[in-house]
Write a protein that holds these residues in place. Structure first.
Motif, PDB file in Angstrom:
ATOM      1  N   CYS A  59       0.842  -1.213  -0.117  1.00 34.69           N
ATOM      2  CA  CYS A  59       0.066   0.002  -0.038  1.00 34.69           C
ATOM      3  C   CYS A  59       0.868   1.169   0.055  1.00 34.69           C
ATOM      4  O   CYS A  59       1.854   1.330   0.875  1.00 34.69           O
ATOM      5  CB  CYS A  59      -0.731  -0.014   1.309  1.00 34.69           C
ATOM      6  N   CYS A  62       0.373   2.947   3.807  1.00 33.09           N
ATOM      7  CA  CYS A  62       0.507   2.461   4.969  1.00 33.09           C
ATOM      8  C   CYS A  62       1.374   1.125   4.803  1.00 33.09           C
ATOM      9  O   CYS A  62       2.185   0.982   5.935  1.00 33.09           O
ATOM     10  CB  CYS A  62      -0.808   1.890   5.807  1.00 33.09           C
ATOM     11  N   CYS A  97      -4.170  -0.458   0.031  1.00 35.23           N
ATOM     12  CA  CYS A  97      -4.944  -1.302   0.701  1.00 35.23           C
ATOM     13  C   CYS A  97      -6.390  -0.876   0.912  1.00 35.23           C
ATOM     14  O   CYS A  97      -6.686   0.161   0.828  1.00 35.23           O
ATOM     15  CB  CYS A  97      -4.420  -1.838   2.054  1.00 35.23           C
TER      16      CYS A  97
END
Ligand SMILES: [Zn+2]
Length: 218
Positions: A59, A62, A97
């Motif tokens: 992602c 994150c 994500c």
């Protein structure tokens, strides 16, 4: 979050993106509902493969890897609803994500790891990501995307424990040359861009170096 270098634009976008964009804008102007086929052209396998390659399957926000359980969402940095011209724009596409994608929604103004240098906006202490005091966009990004959500804490803590175990093992080697080699390998291998939570791992290594637990130099 770490800096991401944009890879080469997939051929399919060189060939088709302009026409797809014209079609989207025409449909919007005419007040027509966009077909699912047209809306999802950016999900073309060539585009997905290129996005996964440049993000290492993480992602963009994150740094979680999700490809073992989910394909990952192609994310529009500037939302499609904000600027339909960027619907198929290579520079506007990345991987996110499901949690970051949902939290971000149709908002914009966040730190973009393709353009911004994330270390200018964030720092880590242990598993906690902080935004720098002078970075309002960093604060917004952390808060809206929930970059300290409990599930991320847990995963980042697992990663820190694994780093600490490796560091401890290397420190127990008596031979100074072998120890130095293992420690340098540790620094190099555990802070690679393709690892999960690299920004946090780099902060861990920098902290260990500052405390004399690891050699300087990388
Ligand atoms: Zn995420």
């Amino acid at each position: 979050m770490i800096k991401i270098t944009k890879g080469p634009k997939p051929d399919i976008l060189n060939k088709k993106a302009a026409q797809w964009t014209v079609n989207v804008q025409a449909a919007i102007k005419a007040g027509e509902e966009l077909s699912n086929s047209l809306k999802s052209k950016y999900n073309h396998a060539e585009v997905k493969a290129a996005i996964v390659a440049e993000t290492h399957g993480k992602c963009a926000y994150c740094e979680s890897k999700m490809r073992h359980v989910a394909p990952g969402d192609i994310e529009h940095v500037v939302p499609k609803s904000v600027d339909p011209k960027l619907w198929f724009d290579w520079s506007n596409l990345t991987l996110a994500c499901a949690n970051c994608n949902t939290n971000k929604g149709n908002r914009e103004g966040f730190i973009d790891p393709h353009i911004d240098e994330p270390t200018d906006h964030f720092w880590f202490l242990g598993t906690v990501l902080f935004s720098k005091a002078e970075s309002d966009r960093g604060m917004l990004t952390e808060a809206v995307l929930k970059l300290n959500r409990p599930e991320l804490y847990d995963k980042r803590y697992d990663r820190l424990q694994s780093l600490e175990r490796l560091l401890r093992l290397a420190s127990k080697i008596d031979d100074p040359v072998l120890k130095q080699t293992l420690q340098q390998d540790f620094i190099e291998n555990e802070t690679k861009t393709e690892c999960e939570y690299t920004a946090m791992s780099r902060a861990f290594v920098a902290n260990a170096q500052a405390q004399g637990l690891l050699p300087q130099g990388q």
